[in-house]
Design a protein around this motif. Structure first.
Motif, PDB file in Angstrom:
ATOM      1  N   ALA A   1       0.676  -0.845   0.179  1.00 22.90           N
ATOM      2  CA  ALA A   1      -0.026  -0.333  -0.131  1.00 22.90           C
ATOM      3  C   ALA A   1       1.058   1.547   0.099  1.00 22.90           C
ATOM      4  CB  ALA A   1      -1.124  -0.153   1.161  1.00 22.90           C
ATOM      5  N   ARG A   2       0.392   2.697  -0.420  1.00 19.43           N
ATOM      6  CA  ARG A   2       1.106   3.627  -0.055  1.00 19.43           C
ATOM      7  C   ARG A   2       0.348   4.592   0.365  1.00 19.43           C
ATOM      8  NH1 ARG A   2      -1.199   7.097  -4.096  1.00 19.43           N
ATOM      9  NH2 ARG A   2      -2.343   6.302  -5.398  1.00 19.43           N
ATOM     10  N   LEU A   3      -1.350   4.197   0.250  1.00 16.62           N
ATOM     11  CA  LEU A   3      -1.958   4.894   1.587  1.00 16.62           C
ATOM     12  C   LEU A   3      -3.382   4.193   1.790  1.00 16.62           C
ATOM     13  CD1 LEU A   3      -3.869   7.703  -0.993  1.00 16.62           C
ATOM     14  CD2 LEU A   3      -1.690   8.540   0.346  1.00 16.62           C
ATOM     15  N   ILE A   4      -3.138   4.089   2.937  1.00 15.59           N
ATOM     16  CA  ILE A   4      -4.609   3.994   3.563  1.00 15.59           C
ATOM     17  C   ILE A   4      -5.319   5.237   3.943  1.00 15.59           C
ATOM     18  CG2 ILE A   4      -5.260   2.503   5.892  1.00 15.59           C
ATOM     19  CD1 ILE A   4      -2.768   1.238   6.939  1.00 15.59           C
ATOM     20  N   VAL A   5      -7.045   4.324   3.697  1.00 14.20           N
ATOM     21  CA  VAL A   5      -8.124   5.590   3.606  1.00 14.20           C
ATOM     22  C   VAL A   5      -9.373   4.611   4.542  1.00 14.20           C
ATOM     23  CG1 VAL A   5     -10.429   6.944   2.772  1.00 14.20           C
ATOM     24  CG2 VAL A   5      -7.794   6.543   1.316  1.00 14.20           C
ATOM     25  N   VAL A   6      -9.432   6.175   5.773  1.00 17.08           N
ATOM     26  CA  VAL A   6     -10.117   5.923   6.686  1.00 17.08           C
ATOM     27  C   VAL A   6     -11.599   6.684   6.567  1.00 17.08           C
ATOM     28  CG1 VAL A   6     -11.110   5.210   8.829  1.00 17.08           C
ATOM     29  CG2 VAL A   6      -8.232   4.599   8.395  1.00 17.08           C
ATOM     30  N   GLU A   7     -12.614   5.539   6.309  1.00 15.57           N
ATOM     31  CA  GLU A   7     -13.760   6.858   6.167  1.00 15.57           C
ATOM     32  C   GLU A   7     -14.646   7.192   7.493  1.00 15.57           C
ATOM     33  OE1 GLU A   7     -16.399   6.071   3.369  1.00 15.57           O
ATOM     34  OE2 GLU A   7     -14.502   6.716   1.846  1.00 15.57           O
ATOM     35  N   THR A   8     -15.350   8.027   8.696  1.00 11.22           N
ATOM     36  CA  THR A   8     -15.976   8.033   9.605  1.00 11.22           C
ATOM     37  C   THR A   8     -16.288   9.038   9.998  1.00 11.22           C
ATOM     38  OG1 THR A   8     -15.599   7.496  12.179  1.00 11.22           O
ATOM     39  CG2 THR A   8     -13.777   8.900  10.866  1.00 11.22           C
ATOM     40  N   ALA A   9     -17.537   9.050  11.056  1.00 10.26           N
ATOM     41  CA  ALA A   9     -18.291   9.559  11.315  1.00 10.26           C
ATOM     42  C   ALA A   9     -17.865  11.319  11.516  1.00 10.26           C
ATOM     43  CB  ALA A   9     -20.086   9.745  11.768  1.00 10.26           C
ATOM     44  N   GLY A  10     -18.714  12.476  11.522  1.00 13.13           N
ATOM     45  CA  GLY A  10     -18.212  13.357  11.984  1.00 13.13           C
ATOM     46  C   GLY A  10     -19.248  14.236  13.464  1.00 13.13           C
ATOM     47  N   ARG A  11     -20.242  13.296  13.653  1.00 13.32           N
ATOM     48  CA  ARG A  11     -20.666  13.205  14.947  1.00 13.32           C
ATOM     49  C   ARG A  11     -19.678  13.189  16.261  1.00 13.32           C
ATOM     50  NH1 ARG A  11     -23.682   8.226  13.311  1.00 13.32           N
ATOM     51  NH2 ARG A  11     -23.479   7.372  15.352  1.00 13.32           N
ATOM     52  N   LEU A  12     -20.191  13.958  16.996  1.00 16.60           N
ATOM     53  CA  LEU A  12     -19.676  14.099  18.613  1.00 16.60           C
ATOM     54  C   LEU A  12     -19.807  12.881  19.453  1.00 16.60           C
ATOM     55  CD1 LEU A  12     -19.155  16.176  20.761  1.00 16.60           C
ATOM     56  CD2 LEU A  12     -20.561  16.108  21.496  1.00 16.60           C
ATOM     57  N   ASP A  13     -19.617  11.634  19.287  1.00 17.25           N
ATOM     58  CA  ASP A  13     -20.045  10.448  19.617  1.00 17.25           C
ATOM     59  C   ASP A  13     -18.874   9.640  18.645  1.00 17.25           C
ATOM     60  OD1 ASP A  13     -21.258  10.418  17.620  1.00 17.25           O
ATOM     61  OD2 ASP A  13     -22.966   8.538  18.212  1.00 17.25           O
ATOM     62  N   PHE A  14     -18.533  10.163  17.867  1.00 17.50           N
ATOM     63  CA  PHE A  14     -17.395   9.951  16.799  1.00 17.50           C
ATOM     64  C   PHE A  14     -16.083   9.809  17.734  1.00 17.50           C
ATOM     65  CE2 PHE A  14     -20.376   7.210  14.453  1.00 17.50           C
ATOM     66  CZ  PHE A  14     -19.493   5.889  14.145  1.00 17.50           C
ATOM     67  N   ALA A  15     -15.851  11.523  18.238  1.00 13.32           N
ATOM     68  CA  ALA A  15     -14.938  11.874  18.592  1.00 13.32           C
ATOM     69  C   ALA A  15     -13.599  11.284  19.257  1.00 13.32           C
ATOM     70  CB  ALA A  15     -15.101  12.786  19.765  1.00 13.32           C
ATOM     71  N   ALA A  16     -14.092  10.244  20.059  1.00  7.59           N
ATOM     72  CA  ALA A  16     -12.847   9.587  20.009  1.00  7.59           C
ATOM     73  C   ALA A  16     -12.664   8.737  19.301  1.00  7.59           C
ATOM     74  CB  ALA A  16     -13.015   8.399  21.671  1.00  7.59           C
ATOM     75  N   THR A  17     -12.969   7.719  18.065  1.00  2.00           N
ATOM     76  CA  THR A  17     -12.508   7.102  16.825  1.00  2.00           C
ATOM     77  C   THR A  17     -11.579   8.140  16.612  1.00  2.00           C
ATOM     78  OG1 THR A  17     -14.925   5.891  17.564  1.00  2.00           O
ATOM     79  CG2 THR A  17     -14.050   6.339  15.176  1.00  2.00           C
ATOM     80  N   ARG A  18     -12.415   9.371  16.113  1.00  2.00           N
ATOM     81  CA  ARG A  18     -10.962  10.492  15.385  1.00  2.00           C
ATOM     82  C   ARG A  18      -9.647  10.648  15.489  1.00  2.00           C
ATOM     83  NH1 ARG A  18     -16.144  12.395  15.087  1.00  2.00           N
ATOM     84  NH2 ARG A  18     -15.688  14.391  16.663  1.00  2.00           N
ATOM     85  N   ALA A  19      -9.545  10.615  17.280  1.00  2.01           N
ATOM     86  CA  ALA A  19      -8.659  11.075  17.776  1.00  2.01           C
ATOM     87  C   ALA A  19      -7.778   9.258  18.699  1.00  2.01           C
ATOM     88  CB  ALA A  19      -8.982  11.281  19.790  1.00  2.01           C
ATOM     89  N   PHE A  20      -8.389   8.539  17.969  1.00  2.00           N
ATOM     90  CA  PHE A  20      -7.784   7.086  17.529  1.00  2.00           C
ATOM     91  C   PHE A  20      -7.159   7.517  16.408  1.00  2.00           C
ATOM     92  CE2 PHE A  20      -7.356   2.830  15.960  1.00  2.00           C
ATOM     93  CZ  PHE A  20      -6.739   1.983  16.893  1.00  2.00           C
ATOM     94  N   TYR A  21      -7.703   7.114  15.544  1.00  2.00           N
ATOM     95  CA  TYR A  21      -6.575   7.641  14.038  1.00  2.00           C
ATOM     96  C   TYR A  21      -6.250   8.441  14.036  1.00  2.00           C
ATOM     97  CZ  TYR A  21     -10.301   4.187  12.611  1.00  2.00           C
ATOM     98  OH  TYR A  21     -11.069   2.748  12.356  1.00  2.00           O
TER      99      TYR A  21
END
Length: 165
Positions: free
Chosen positions: A115-135
């Protein structure tokens, strides 16, 4: 369990893991009811196709003999060296225990040199804040936001990590 690293074992997943995959994915509490069948559809396709020949790759993590998390990724169609991380779910009782980090790390290790790029698509909702911080904590950069993508008020946030450079 938050913050306590636990001993785990990574292993390939089989169709026999389907019930537990559904339990974990539901237990996370972030996915809408209509998203769960999509996760299972991808899981089913991956287990039918086999570990190396299909469009999806699966990996699970066990803690004390019980499946505790799973990840699914695959090549992004019509790209050269871009891969999508499609699903990542860890039993909420083990959030912060290093399971998600281990699964993402092993995916990245397996994609090294491919691979040269790994893409993750996730939600922008407040309850996904920890998910975004994880990545973000694992070197993924938020590169795009599509307003109202999943539903009104539910943006899509796209994270990217360059690998193999």
């Amino acid at each position: 369990m938050s913050g306590t690293i636990v001993s785990h074992r990574l292993r390939n997943l089989t169709a026999a893991d389907r019930v537990r995959i559904e339990e974990i994915t539901r237990a996370v509490g972030l996915f809408r009811e209509d998203e769960i069948p999509v996760a299972l559809e991808v899981f089913d396709e991956a287990t039918r196709a086999g570990s190396a020949s299909g469009p999806y790759q699966l990996l699970g993590a066990e803690v004390e003999g019980s499946l505790s998390g799973w990840i699914c990724w695959g090549p992004t169609p019509c790209t050269l060296g871009t891969y999508d991380l499609y699903w990542l779910a860890v039993d909420p009782a083990l959030h912060g225990a290093g399971i998600g980090t281990a699964l993402v790390g092993e995916m990245e290790r397996r994609l090294a040199g491919v691979a040269r790029l790994i893409v993750v698509e996730t939600a922008g909702r407040l309850d996904f804040a920890a998910t975004r911080a994880f990545y973000e904590a694992r070197g993924y950069s938020a590169t795009a936001t599509i307003p109202d993508f999943y539903a009104p008020g539910d943006d899509q946030v796209v994270f990217v990590k360059r690998v193999g450079e």
